[in-house]
Design an enzyme around this catalytic site. Structure first.
Site, short mmCIF file in Angstrom:
data_model
loop_
_atom_site.label_atom_id
_atom_site.label_comp_id
_atom_site.label_asym_id
_atom_site.label_seq_id
_atom_site.Cartn_x
_atom_site.Cartn_y
_atom_site.Cartn_z
N CYS A 193 0.75 -1.32 0.14
CA CYS A 193 -0.14 -0.10 -0.01
C CYS A 193 0.68 1.28 -0.02
CB CYS A 193 -1.10 -0.06 0.99
SG CYS A 193 -2.37 1.07 0.66
N HIS A 208 -3.51 -5.57 2.20
CA HIS A 208 -2.89 -5.55 3.45
C HIS A 208 -3.80 -6.70 4.17
CE1 HIS A 208 -2.07 -0.99 4.10
NE2 HIS A 208 -3.09 -0.97 3.34
N ARG A 256 -12.18 7.00 -1.27
CA ARG A 256 -11.26 5.74 -0.91
C ARG A 256 -11.89 4.68 -1.50
NH1 ARG A 256 -7.48 7.53 2.35
NH2 ARG A 256 -6.66 5.37 2.75
N1 GLN Z 1 -1.87 7.07 1.92
C1 GLN Z 1 -2.28 6.15 0.83
C2 GLN Z 1 -3.67 6.13 0.29
O1 GLN Z 1 -4.52 6.34 1.05
C3 GLN Z 1 -1.84 4.60 1.37
C4 GLN Z 1 -3.01 4.07 2.69
C5 GLN Z 1 -2.36 2.94 3.06
O2 GLN Z 1 -1.37 2.35 3.18
N2 GLN Z 1 -3.44 2.32 3.72
O3 GLN Z 1 -3.83 5.95 -0.71
#
Ligand code: GLN
Length: 250
Positions: free
Chosen positions: A93, A194, A127
């Site tokens: 990520c 993840h 998101r």
């Molecule tokens: N900050 C990054 C995003 O939101 C990665 C987030 C994360 O590692 N979960 O895309």
């Protein structure tokens, strides 16, 4: 054998307990009689390419990413040298995003990347969250599946001809439209998954371990003795069925 692992910025990048991936690698190595020696590599620390068999970098929010990005960008050439020399690498990520050329965060600021993966990432308005199921053909062999959990605003665009980690069966993946997830260069893998990723996908843990062992020994990747993966298979099954419940590729 001793497998030398460099864990990049463990104190900054460890969202959703991403460091659990290291525990899986250590356990699966130990069950085959190998030992993982893990060293934290943080801001200002030197990364000596030939001395590491496996590198790991976890996920983090934009704030933590901004704190490590300039240092990681400086380490870019050493990282590329390590991977060109056959070292294995797993990036999750936020760490995956920073191993591309750049990441434009949600506040519009541009973070430099290490340039290991041929890709760029730009944060979007929404998101992309939920369980993911992928199909991968890492070595041109039988297709295998990977299950995980994604939560990112970043949209990652692979360069023309870049190799993704896999194709999205359920979930968003790199950008929600291309159908690609992750990226692969040699034995280096970047992914949005993840979970942590490796406890429910032990075949990928073994793929990385075999390549790290090859780097440590100077020989080809060894065939690793199979383990009792009953629990791991169940964890995969639960995650994969949650991903399927999301419906088709988004
Ligand atoms: N900050 C990054 C995003 O939101 C990665 C987030 C994360 O590692 N979960 O895309």
């Amino acid at each position: 054998m001793r497998i030398r692992v460099g864990h990049l910025y463990p104190e900054y990048l460890n969202i959703y307990a991403d460091r659990g991936n290291i525990a899986v690698l250590a356990r699966r190595a130990a069950l085959r009689g190998h030992e993982l020696s893990v060293r934290a590599i943080s801001r200002g620390d030197e990364l000596r390419p030939g001395e590491l068999d496996l590198l790991y970098i976890g996920g983090g929010q934009d704030r933590e990413q901004a704190l490590v990005a300039p240092d990681l960008a400086e380490k870019g050439p050493a990282l590329a040298e390590a991977v060109a020399g056959g070292a294995a690498l797993l990036a999750v990520c936020g760490g995956y995003q920073l191993l591309g050329r750049s990441y434009r965060g949600q506040d519009g600021s541009l973070m430099p990347g290490a340039g290991l993966f041929p890709l760029e990432t730009v944060a979007g308005e929404t998101r992309m969250i939920g369980d993911v199921l992928l199909e991968c053909r890492l070595d041109g062999g039988e297709p295998r599946q990977l299950a995980g959990f994604e939560n990112h605003a970043g949209r990652t665009l692979l360069d023309e001809g870049a190799q993704p980690l896999g194709r999205v069966l359920y979930g968003f993946g790199n950008d929600g439209v291309s159908g690609f997830e992750g990226c692969r260069v040699g034995a280096a893998i970047g992914t949005y998954l993840h979970g942590p990723l490796l406890p429910r996908n032990p075949w990928l843990a073994d793929w990385l371990l075999a390549r790290a062992l090859a780097h440590a020994s100077g020989g080809p990747p060894p065939a690793l003795e199979p383990l009792d993966d009953t629990l791991e298979r169940e964890a995969f099954r639960v995650a994969a069925s949650r991903a399927r419940e999301r419906g088709g590729r988004r």
